[in-house]
Write an enzyme that holds these catalytic residues in place. Structure first.
Site, PDB file in Angstrom:
ATOM      1  N   GLU A 121       4.014  -5.765   8.419  1.00  0.00           N
ATOM      2  CA  GLU A 121       2.693  -5.515   7.795  1.00  0.00           C
ATOM      3  C   GLU A 121       2.179  -6.752   7.055  1.00  0.00           C
ATOM      4  OE1 GLU A 121       3.039  -0.705   6.817  1.00  0.00           O
ATOM      5  OE2 GLU A 121       3.234  -2.123   5.177  1.00  0.00           O
ATOM      6  N   HIS A 167      10.198  -4.383   3.899  1.00  0.00           N
ATOM      7  CA  HIS A 167      10.698  -3.000   3.928  1.00  0.00           C
ATOM      8  C   HIS A 167      10.966  -2.549   5.352  1.00  0.00           C
ATOM      9  CE1 HIS A 167       6.303  -2.227   4.343  1.00  0.00           C
ATOM     10  NE2 HIS A 167       6.488  -0.931   4.525  1.00  0.00           N
ATOM     11  N   HIS A 199       0.813  -1.221   0.000  1.00  0.00           N
ATOM     12  CA  HIS A 199       0.000   0.000   0.000  1.00  0.00           C
ATOM     13  C   HIS A 199       0.852   1.279   0.000  1.00  0.00           C
ATOM     14  CE1 HIS A 199      -0.070  -0.771   4.621  1.00  0.00           C
ATOM     15  NE2 HIS A 199       0.953  -0.007   4.318  1.00  0.00           N
ATOM     16  N   HIS A 237      -1.921   4.569   9.719  1.00  0.00           N
ATOM     17  CA  HIS A 237      -0.573   5.080   9.996  1.00  0.00           C
ATOM     18  C   HIS A 237      -0.685   6.366  10.824  1.00  0.00           C
ATOM     19  CE1 HIS A 237      -0.223   2.492   6.429  1.00  0.00           C
ATOM     20  NE2 HIS A 237       1.049   2.323   6.731  1.00  0.00           N
TER      21      HIS A 237
HETATM   22  C1  DHB Z   1       6.272   3.184   2.442  1.00  0.00           C
HETATM   23  C2  DHB Z   1       5.660   1.951   2.549  1.00  0.00           C
HETATM   24  C3  DHB Z   1       4.611   1.761   3.436  1.00  0.00           C
HETATM   25  O1  DHB Z   1       3.997   0.552   3.608  1.00  0.00           O
HETATM   26  C4  DHB Z   1       4.137   2.813   4.193  1.00  0.00           C
HETATM   27  O2  DHB Z   1       3.075   2.604   4.987  1.00  0.00           O
HETATM   28  C5  DHB Z   1       4.746   4.070   4.100  1.00  0.00           C
HETATM   29  C6  DHB Z   1       5.812   4.249   3.217  1.00  0.00           C
HETATM   30  C7  DHB Z   1       7.395   3.425   1.472  1.00  0.00           C
HETATM   31  O3  DHB Z   1       7.937   2.472   0.924  1.00  0.00           O
HETATM   32  O4  DHB Z   1       7.738   4.574   1.219  1.00  0.00           O
HETATM   33 FE    FE Z   2       2.573   0.668   5.459  1.00  0.00          FE
END
Ligand code: DHB
Ligand code: FE
Length: 280
Positions: free
Chosen positions: A240, A193, A12, A59
């Site tokens: 996540e 990530h 997302h 978030h």
């Molecule tokens: C990014 C990815 C995410 O899942 C998020 O919630 C905020 C930022 C990113 O890769 O920039």
């Molecule tokens: Fe996220």
């Protein structure tokens, strides 16, 4: 009777929403991503679910550290896009389905999943980016949405096993609803990530690809992977990925992989998409 007709998993990443909003999808950085998701868009547009249950993490747009819900369900008739610092995204308001949402809430709570019931909440990129990925830029979203938030931000987060079982309970809830409504369930977030700390920028495509294989064919095993392993292998925000288990649990144990796509990097993530249907 209502029925779960499909499951979709997707990252997302907020930058995807910005690329769509600012007409950048044909630029060289974005083109491969938007070409890659096209078959999934076609699939969902042909399936035409009446309602999408979108599983995501807020978030810090609707909730804050003042009160942390492990699982929350939105029962409002409408959810407005959140202001995430640059003003709200100029996307349509998200229409809910209060009647079905209350039915699911009641059914889940009777099934011993103690949901937080949310009458009012703005929805951030965790929910609106998946909608844009599915439907691009319509004047009105073509489905109603039931938002389902999971705490993946603040320790202690729920286990993947708990998420998987919540998915099963959602399936029972939907299938006990008397109206003939076609429901899709969307798990969002990930893949690997890490946005902060010493390992910021971490991506682990090998872990993600194996994880996608196992989510399709061996969810009963994969659900036992510990949070420590997600943190180690997929980074702090890789956690996540546990939200995809709610989608997976709502489907049968045997599923058909209709489409799968990964693309790396998209912003700070390994982007992943998985389109699933029950075999029967
Ligand atoms: C990014 C990815 C995410 O899942 C998020 O919630 C905020 C930022 C990113 O890769 O920039
Ligand atoms: Fe996220």
């Amino acid at each position: 009777m209502a029925k779960i007709i499909a499951g979709l998993g997707t990252s997302h990443v907020p930058a995807i929403g910005a690329a769509i909003d600012h007409e950048k999808t044909q630029e060289s950085y974005w083109k491969p991503l938007f070409e890659g998701i096209q078959p999934a868009r076609q699939w969902i547009n042909e399936l035409k679910p009446d309602v999408c249950i979108i599983v995501y993490n807020d978030h810090a747009s609707a909730f804050s550290l003042e009160a942390i819900s492990t699982f929350a369900i939105g029962v409002a008739p409408e959810f407005l896009p959140a202001d995430e610092g640059y003003g709200p995204r100029k996307v349509p308001a998200v229409k809910g389905n209060s009647k079905l949402a209350w039915h699911i809430a009641e059914s889940l709570i009777k099934d011993e999943f103690d949901m937080t019931i949310v009458n009012e909440m703005p929805v951030d990129h965790g929910l609106t980016v998946p909608l844009s990925l599915m439907y691009d830029k319509p004047d009105v979203w073509p489905c109603e949405v039931i938002p389902l938030c999971v705490n993946v931000i603040q320790y202690p987060q729920p286990t993947a096993n708990r998420c998987y079982n919540l998915g099963k309970s959602i399936c029972r809830a939907v299938e006990s609803y008397p109206e003939a409504i076609r429901v899709a369930i969307v798990g969002t977030g990930g893949l690997s990530h890490q946005l902060q700390g010493e390992r910021a920028g971490l991506i682990n495509s090998d872990f993600d690809e194996n994880w996608l294989d196992d989510l399709v064919s061996k969810p009963e095993e994969l659900k036992n992977v510990s949070h420590t392993e997600y943190l180690r292998e997929a980074g702090s925000e890789g956690i996540e990925m546990i939200m995809w288990f709610i989608m997976r649990g709502a489907l049968d144990e045997r599923v058909k992989q209709v489409y799968r796509f990964t693309h790396c990097p998209v912003s700070n993530t390994n982007y992943g998409l998985l389109a699933l249907e029950n075999e029967s």
